[in-house]
Design a protein around this motif. Structure first.
Motif, PDB file in Angstrom:
ATOM      1  N   SER A 269       0.814  -1.461   0.050  1.00  0.00           N
ATOM      2  CA  SER A 269       0.083   0.027  -0.131  1.00  0.00           C
ATOM      3  C   SER A 269       0.654   1.218   0.131  1.00  0.00           C
ATOM      4  O   SER A 269       0.452   2.338  -0.604  1.00  0.00           O
ATOM      5  CB  SER A 269      -0.976   0.183   1.321  1.00  0.00           C
ATOM      6  OG  SER A 269      -0.274   0.067   2.521  1.00  0.00           O
TER       7      SER A 269
ATOM      8  N   ARG B   5       0.740   4.242  -2.708  1.00  0.00           N
ATOM      9  CA  ARG B   5       0.396   5.803  -2.616  1.00  0.00           C
ATOM     10  C   ARG B   5       1.545   6.450  -3.024  1.00  0.00           C
ATOM     11  O   ARG B   5       1.448   7.622  -3.570  1.00  0.00           O
ATOM     12  CB  ARG B   5       0.480   5.795  -1.017  1.00  0.00           C
ATOM     13  CG  ARG B   5      -1.095   5.462  -0.534  1.00  0.00           C
ATOM     14  CD  ARG B   5      -1.119   5.764   0.972  1.00  0.00           C
ATOM     15  NE  ARG B   5      -1.989   4.701   1.542  1.00  0.00           N
ATOM     16  CZ  ARG B   5      -1.817   3.887   2.515  1.00  0.00           C
ATOM     17  NH1 ARG B   5      -0.849   3.773   3.364  1.00  0.00           N
ATOM     18  NH2 ARG B   5      -3.214   3.256   3.144  1.00  0.00           N
TER      19      ARG B   5
ATOM     20  N   ARG C 294       1.136   6.960  -6.844  1.00  0.00           N
ATOM     21  CA  ARG C 294       0.266   7.991  -7.016  1.00  0.00           C
ATOM     22  C   ARG C 294       0.802   9.584  -6.696  1.00  0.00           C
ATOM     23  O   ARG C 294       0.593  10.451  -7.324  1.00  0.00           O
ATOM     24  CB  ARG C 294      -1.077   7.634  -6.388  1.00  0.00           C
ATOM     25  CG  ARG C 294      -1.896   6.656  -6.804  1.00  0.00           C
ATOM     26  CD  ARG C 294      -3.082   6.382  -6.139  1.00  0.00           C
ATOM     27  NE  ARG C 294      -3.689   5.295  -6.408  1.00  0.00           N
ATOM     28  CZ  ARG C 294      -4.413   4.264  -5.773  1.00  0.00           C
ATOM     29  NH1 ARG C 294      -4.498   4.656  -4.456  1.00  0.00           N
ATOM     30  NH2 ARG C 294      -5.146   3.416  -6.213  1.00  0.00           N
ATOM     31  N   SER C 295       1.518   9.592  -5.820  1.00  0.00           N
ATOM     32  CA  SER C 295       2.006  10.847  -5.061  1.00  0.00           C
ATOM     33  C   SER C 295       3.121  11.308  -6.360  1.00  0.00           C
ATOM     34  O   SER C 295       3.020  12.616  -6.567  1.00  0.00           O
ATOM     35  CB  SER C 295       2.869  10.632  -3.803  1.00  0.00           C
ATOM     36  OG  SER C 295       3.388  11.779  -3.376  1.00  0.00           O
TER      37      SER C 295
ATOM     38  N   GLY D 197       3.643   7.747   2.392  1.00  0.00           N
ATOM     39  CA  GLY D 197       2.560   6.836   1.928  1.00  0.00           C
ATOM     40  C   GLY D 197       2.384   5.861   2.898  1.00  0.00           C
ATOM     41  O   GLY D 197       1.622   4.929   2.860  1.00  0.00           O
TER      42      GLY D 197
END
Length: 117
Positions: A21, A25, A28-29, A67
């Motif tokens: 996960s 994240r 995406r960041s 993240g």
């Protein structure tokens, strides 16, 4: 014995989920900072494989740390790797400076030898 096995498997699954996960994240960041999708995958892949200590990996390590679960293993590992990357970068800068200073010293020694002759 059976309960201990289930406990170990549960911990492994939670750890795996935490790292996965965090990578999702972080990906995406990185995309929100206008990094190309392939570049983001490459940099995060290098980081996940332990080959991400070049200066351009700093952004990936920061994204992985942000993240991750607060205080979790993945966050601690990302922060350690971010710090390691910074130290490697500083070491390379200092080595380059030392080589430059050494060449200046050698040039100065050469000037002293010319005056004596």
């Amino acid at each position: 014995y059976h309960n201990r096995s289930k406990d170990v498997l549960r911990r492994i699954k939670n750890r795996e989920f935490e790292y996965t996960s965090a990578r999702t994240r972080a990906f995406r960041s990185l995309l929100t900072t206008f990094v190309h999708e392939d570049t983001a995958r490459q940099v995060l892949g290098d980081a996940a494989r332990g080959r991400g200590y070049a200066p351009y990996h700093k952004k990936a390590w920061m994204a992985l740390a942000q993240g991750s679960v607060e205080g979790g293993e993945a966050q601690k590992a990302a922060m350690i790797d971010l710090r390691t990357t910074s130290l490697v970068e500083k070491l390379e800068e200092r080595c380059t400076m030392a080589q430059g200073f050494a060449s200046v010293v050698e040039a100065c020694k050469g000037l002293g030898d010319e005056k004596e002759a």
